[in-house]
Design a protein around this motif. Sequence first.
Motif, PDB file in Angstrom:
ATOM      1  N   GLY A   1       4.379   6.689  -2.750  1.00  0.00           N
ATOM      2  CA  GLY A   1       5.246   5.897  -3.616  1.00  0.00           C
ATOM      3  C   GLY A   1       6.492   5.325  -2.977  1.00  0.00           C
ATOM      4  N   THR A   2       6.846   5.786  -1.779  1.00  0.00           N
ATOM      5  CA  THR A   2       8.121   5.306  -1.216  1.00  0.00           C
ATOM      6  C   THR A   2       8.017   3.845  -0.753  1.00  0.00           C
ATOM      7  OG1 THR A   2       7.682   6.144   1.008  1.00  0.00           O
ATOM      8  CG2 THR A   2       8.744   7.655  -0.509  1.00  0.00           C
ATOM      9  N   THR A   3       6.811   3.411  -0.405  1.00  0.00           N
ATOM     10  CA  THR A   3       6.643   1.995  -0.013  1.00  0.00           C
ATOM     11  C   THR A   3       6.735   1.090  -1.249  1.00  0.00           C
ATOM     12  OG1 THR A   3       5.212   2.743   1.771  1.00  0.00           O
ATOM     13  CG2 THR A   3       5.199   0.389   1.305  1.00  0.00           C
ATOM     14  N   ARG A   4       6.265   1.607  -2.374  1.00  0.00           N
ATOM     15  CA  ARG A   4       6.394   0.814  -3.615  1.00  0.00           C
ATOM     16  C   ARG A   4       7.874   0.559  -3.908  1.00  0.00           C
ATOM     17  NH1 ARG A   4       7.203   3.181  -7.955  1.00  0.00           N
ATOM     18  NH2 ARG A   4       5.891   4.963  -7.482  1.00  0.00           N
TER      19      ARG A   4
ATOM     20  N   GLU B   1       5.595   0.433  17.945  1.00  0.00           N
ATOM     21  CA  GLU B   1       4.361   0.201  18.719  1.00  0.00           C
ATOM     22  C   GLU B   1       3.127   0.390  17.827  1.00  0.00           C
ATOM     23  OE1 GLU B   1       6.193   1.576  23.042  1.00  0.00           O
ATOM     24  OE2 GLU B   1       4.906   2.958  21.915  1.00  0.00           O
ATOM     25  N   GLN B   2       3.199   1.361  16.937  1.00  0.00           N
ATOM     26  CA  GLN B   2       2.067   1.585  16.021  1.00  0.00           C
ATOM     27  C   GLN B   2       1.852   0.362  15.127  1.00  0.00           C
ATOM     28  OE1 GLN B   2       3.347   5.193  14.074  1.00  0.00           O
ATOM     29  NE2 GLN B   2       2.575   6.512  15.705  1.00  0.00           N
ATOM     30  N   LEU B   3       2.965  -0.199  14.640  1.00  0.00           N
ATOM     31  CA  LEU B   3       2.845  -1.377  13.776  1.00  0.00           C
ATOM     32  C   LEU B   3       2.330  -2.575  14.582  1.00  0.00           C
ATOM     33  CD1 LEU B   3       3.214  -2.557  10.965  1.00  0.00           C
ATOM     34  CD2 LEU B   3       5.630  -2.946  11.485  1.00  0.00           C
TER      35      LEU B   3
ATOM     36  N   ALA C   1       0.872  -1.171   0.000  1.00  0.00           N
ATOM     37  CA  ALA C   1       0.000   0.000   0.000  1.00  0.00           C
ATOM     38  C   ALA C   1       0.908   1.219   0.000  1.00  0.00           C
ATOM     39  CB  ALA C   1      -0.875  -0.004   1.246  1.00  0.00           C
ATOM     40  N   THR C   2       0.440   2.298  -0.570  1.00  0.00           N
ATOM     41  CA  THR C   2       1.262   3.506  -0.587  1.00  0.00           C
ATOM     42  C   THR C   2       0.404   4.740  -0.821  1.00  0.00           C
ATOM     43  OG1 THR C   2       3.221   4.547  -1.585  1.00  0.00           O
ATOM     44  CG2 THR C   2       1.725   3.435  -3.094  1.00  0.00           C
ATOM     45  N   LYS C   3       0.897   5.868  -0.343  1.00  0.00           N
ATOM     46  CA  LYS C   3       0.269   7.136  -0.688  1.00  0.00           C
ATOM     47  C   LYS C   3       1.211   7.910  -1.615  1.00  0.00           C
ATOM     48  CE  LYS C   3      -1.605  11.049   1.774  1.00  0.00           C
ATOM     49  NZ  LYS C   3      -1.668  11.616   3.123  1.00  0.00           N
TER      50      LYS C   3
ATOM     51  N   SER D   1      -0.122   8.855  10.703  1.00  0.00           N
ATOM     52  CA  SER D   1      -0.843   9.289  11.906  1.00  0.00           C
ATOM     53  C   SER D   1      -1.168   8.104  12.816  1.00  0.00           C
ATOM     54  CB  SER D   1      -2.133  10.016  11.519  1.00  0.00           C
ATOM     55  OG  SER D   1      -1.813  11.086  10.665  1.00  0.00           O
ATOM     56  N   GLY D   2      -0.181   7.259  12.992  1.00  0.00           N
ATOM     57  CA  GLY D   2      -0.315   6.154  13.939  1.00  0.00           C
ATOM     58  C   GLY D   2      -0.995   4.925  13.383  1.00  0.00           C
ATOM     59  N   ARG D   3      -1.450   5.008  12.153  1.00  0.00           N
ATOM     60  CA  ARG D   3      -2.168   3.852  11.598  1.00  0.00           C
ATOM     61  C   ARG D   3      -1.475   3.289  10.375  1.00  0.00           C
ATOM     62  NH1 ARG D   3      -7.642   4.341  13.565  1.00  0.00           N
ATOM     63  NH2 ARG D   3      -7.563   6.113  14.960  1.00  0.00           N
TER      64      ARG D   3
ATOM     65  N   PRO E   1       9.730   5.519  11.208  1.00  0.00           N
ATOM     66  CA  PRO E   1       9.225   6.882  11.395  1.00  0.00           C
ATOM     67  C   PRO E   1       9.856   7.849  10.381  1.00  0.00           C
ATOM     68  CG  PRO E   1      11.011   6.477  12.913  1.00  0.00           C
ATOM     69  CD  PRO E   1      10.859   5.232  12.099  1.00  0.00           C
ATOM     70  N   ARG E   2       9.645   9.139  10.622  1.00  0.00           N
ATOM     71  CA  ARG E   2      10.245  10.156   9.753  1.00  0.00           C
ATOM     72  C   ARG E   2      11.512  10.728  10.356  1.00  0.00           C
ATOM     73  NH1 ARG E   2       5.263  14.050   9.350  1.00  0.00           N
ATOM     74  NH2 ARG E   2       5.968  14.826   7.369  1.00  0.00           N
ATOM     75  N   ARG E   3      11.624  10.649  11.679  1.00  0.00           N
ATOM     76  CA  ARG E   3      12.822  11.188  12.348  1.00  0.00           C
ATOM     77  C   ARG E   3      13.654  10.048  12.899  1.00  0.00           C
ATOM     78  NH1 ARG E   3      11.626  13.422  16.811  1.00  0.00           N
ATOM     79  NH2 ARG E   3       9.446  12.844  16.705  1.00  0.00           N
TER      80      ARG E   3
ATOM     81  N   GLY F   1      11.713   2.433   8.215  1.00  0.00           N
ATOM     82  CA  GLY F   1      11.982   3.875   8.201  1.00  0.00           C
ATOM     83  C   GLY F   1      11.193   4.551   7.099  1.00  0.00           C
ATOM     84  N   GLY F   2      10.820   5.764   7.353  1.00  0.00           N
ATOM     85  CA  GLY F   2       9.980   6.471   6.393  1.00  0.00           C
ATOM     86  C   GLY F   2      10.796   7.353   5.460  1.00  0.00           C
ATOM     87  N   ALA F   3      10.137   7.800   4.429  1.00  0.00           N
ATOM     88  CA  ALA F   3      10.757   8.732   3.489  1.00  0.00           C
ATOM     89  C   ALA F   3       9.706   9.724   3.032  1.00  0.00           C
ATOM     90  CB  ALA F   3      11.323   7.988   2.283  1.00  0.00           C
ATOM     91  N   ASP F   4      10.150  10.982   2.907  1.00  0.00           N
ATOM     92  CA  ASP F   4       9.258  11.980   2.330  1.00  0.00           C
ATOM     93  C   ASP F   4       9.121  11.710   0.843  1.00  0.00           C
ATOM     94  OD1 ASP F   4       9.099  13.192   4.768  1.00  0.00           O
ATOM     95  OD2 ASP F   4      10.605  14.738   4.313  1.00  0.00           O
ATOM     96  N   ARG F   5       8.076  12.252   0.278  1.00  0.00           N
ATOM     97  CA  ARG F   5       7.928  12.076  -1.166  1.00  0.00           C
ATOM     98  C   ARG F   5       9.022  12.904  -1.862  1.00  0.00           C
ATOM     99  NH1 ARG F   5       2.415  15.224  -2.489  1.00  0.00           N
ATOM    100  NH2 ARG F   5       2.595  16.090  -0.469  1.00  0.00           N
TER     101      ARG F   5
HETATM  102  C1  LIG Z   1       1.485  13.324   7.219  1.00  0.00           C
HETATM  103  C2  LIG Z   1       2.373  12.165   7.581  1.00  0.00           C
HETATM  104  C3  LIG Z   1       2.115  11.434   8.727  1.00  0.00           C
HETATM  105  C4  LIG Z   1       2.945  10.355   9.085  1.00  0.00           C
HETATM  106  N1  LIG Z   1       2.678   9.665  10.241  1.00  0.00           N
HETATM  107  C5  LIG Z   1       3.499   8.649  10.609  1.00  0.00           C
HETATM  108  C6  LIG Z   1       3.258   7.938  11.811  1.00  0.00           C
HETATM  109  O1  LIG Z   1       2.295   8.184  12.553  1.00  0.00           O
HETATM  110  N2  LIG Z   1       4.122   6.956  12.141  1.00  0.00           N
HETATM  111  C7  LIG Z   1       5.198   6.638  11.385  1.00  0.00           C
HETATM  112  O2  LIG Z   1       5.951   5.745  11.737  1.00  0.00           O
HETATM  113  N3  LIG Z   1       5.439   7.267  10.197  1.00  0.00           N
HETATM  114  C8  LIG Z   1       4.619   8.274   9.809  1.00  0.00           C
HETATM  115  N4  LIG Z   1       4.848   8.923   8.624  1.00  0.00           N
HETATM  116  C9  LIG Z   1       5.956   8.505   7.774  1.00  0.00           C
HETATM  117  C10 LIG Z   1       5.490   7.670   6.568  1.00  0.00           C
HETATM  118  O3  LIG Z   1       5.097   6.388   6.979  1.00  0.00           O
HETATM  119  C11 LIG Z   1       6.635   7.582   5.582  1.00  0.00           C
HETATM  120  O4  LIG Z   1       6.875   8.857   5.055  1.00  0.00           O
HETATM  121  C12 LIG Z   1       6.421   6.588   4.442  1.00  0.00           C
HETATM  122  O5  LIG Z   1       7.640   6.375   3.782  1.00  0.00           O
HETATM  123  C13 LIG Z   1       5.351   7.046   3.467  1.00  0.00           C
HETATM  124  O6  LIG Z   1       5.050   5.997   2.575  1.00  0.00           O
HETATM  125  P1  LIG Z   1       4.462   6.225   1.104  1.00  0.00           P
HETATM  126  O7  LIG Z   1       5.419   7.130   0.377  1.00  0.00           O
HETATM  127  O8  LIG Z   1       4.465   4.859   0.503  1.00  0.00           O
HETATM  128  O9  LIG Z   1       3.095   6.789   1.226  1.00  0.00           O
HETATM  129  C14 LIG Z   1       4.041   9.995   8.260  1.00  0.00           C
HETATM  130  C15 LIG Z   1       4.273  10.735   7.075  1.00  0.00           C
HETATM  131  C16 LIG Z   1       3.467  11.806   6.738  1.00  0.00           C
HETATM  132  C17 LIG Z   1       3.759  12.580   5.474  1.00  0.00           C
END
Ligand SMILES: Cc1cc2nc3c(=O)[nH]c(=O)nc-3n(C[C@H](O)[C@H](O)[C@H](O)COP(=O)(O)O)c2cc1C
Length: 157
Positions: free
Chosen positions: A13-16, A102-104, A9-11, A59-61, A89-91, A123-127
């Motif tokens: 694209g970084t998960t893809r 914990e969220q996962l 799933a992705t919003k 947002s935790g989900r 996470p993002r940081r 780990g997360g990534a910004d678009r």
């Molecule tokens: C608005 C926003 C809220 C986010 N909330 C969380 C969060 O609650 N927990 C977390 O671990 N990562 C959070 N992230 C990080 C995303 O999971 C991460 O950027 C991820 O790589 C996005 O995946 P996508 O590009 O496939 O949509 C958040 C990112 C954004 C932009």
Amino acid sequence: MTNILVAYATKNGTTREVAEAVATAATAEGAQVQVQPARAVRGPLTGWDLIVVGAPLYSGRWHRDAHRFLARYRDDLDAVPVAVFGMGPRRDEQEAWLRSSEQLDRALDRQPWLTPVAVGLFGGADRPRRRGIRADLRDWAAIGEWTRKVLAISGTV
Ligand SMILES: Cc1cc2nc3c(=O)[nH]c(=O)nc-3n(C[C@H](O)[C@H](O)[C@H](O)COP(=O)(O)O)c2cc1C
């Protein structure tokens, strides 16, 4: 030949991209891999030796497409090894990693019937943007290692 489905799933694209990296690592081990958006998968899910489900945390989900995929194919998934991963996470701070983990965990608690062979948090990534700093905590080497571990655990190599 080992057949693997990577459903993501992705919003943004970084998960893809991570799903594709998992596929690349599994292909290098000799598996045959298909990568598909979770919402586009059409069942029944027969003939797979391993199914990987990946989705970002927002947002935790955990992304709702991942929950829907698991719920829709619950019966099929009961019969095959399933590995899951989350993005976040993002940081890059210990507290943030803990919170994401914990969220996962909480997300997976919503699917109590599921016992994944492995759970990854990558780990997360910004678009992608043209300017400015872009956070990207994805560790491609760790993603490859996780994939090889999953193949070994699930007996698919
Ligand atoms: C608005 C926003 C809220 C986010 N909330 C969380 C969060 O609650 N927990 C977390 O671990 N990562 C959070 N992230 C990080 C995303 O999971 C991460 O950027 C991820 O790589 C996005 O995946 P996508 O590009 O496939 O949509 C958040 C990112 C954004 C932009």
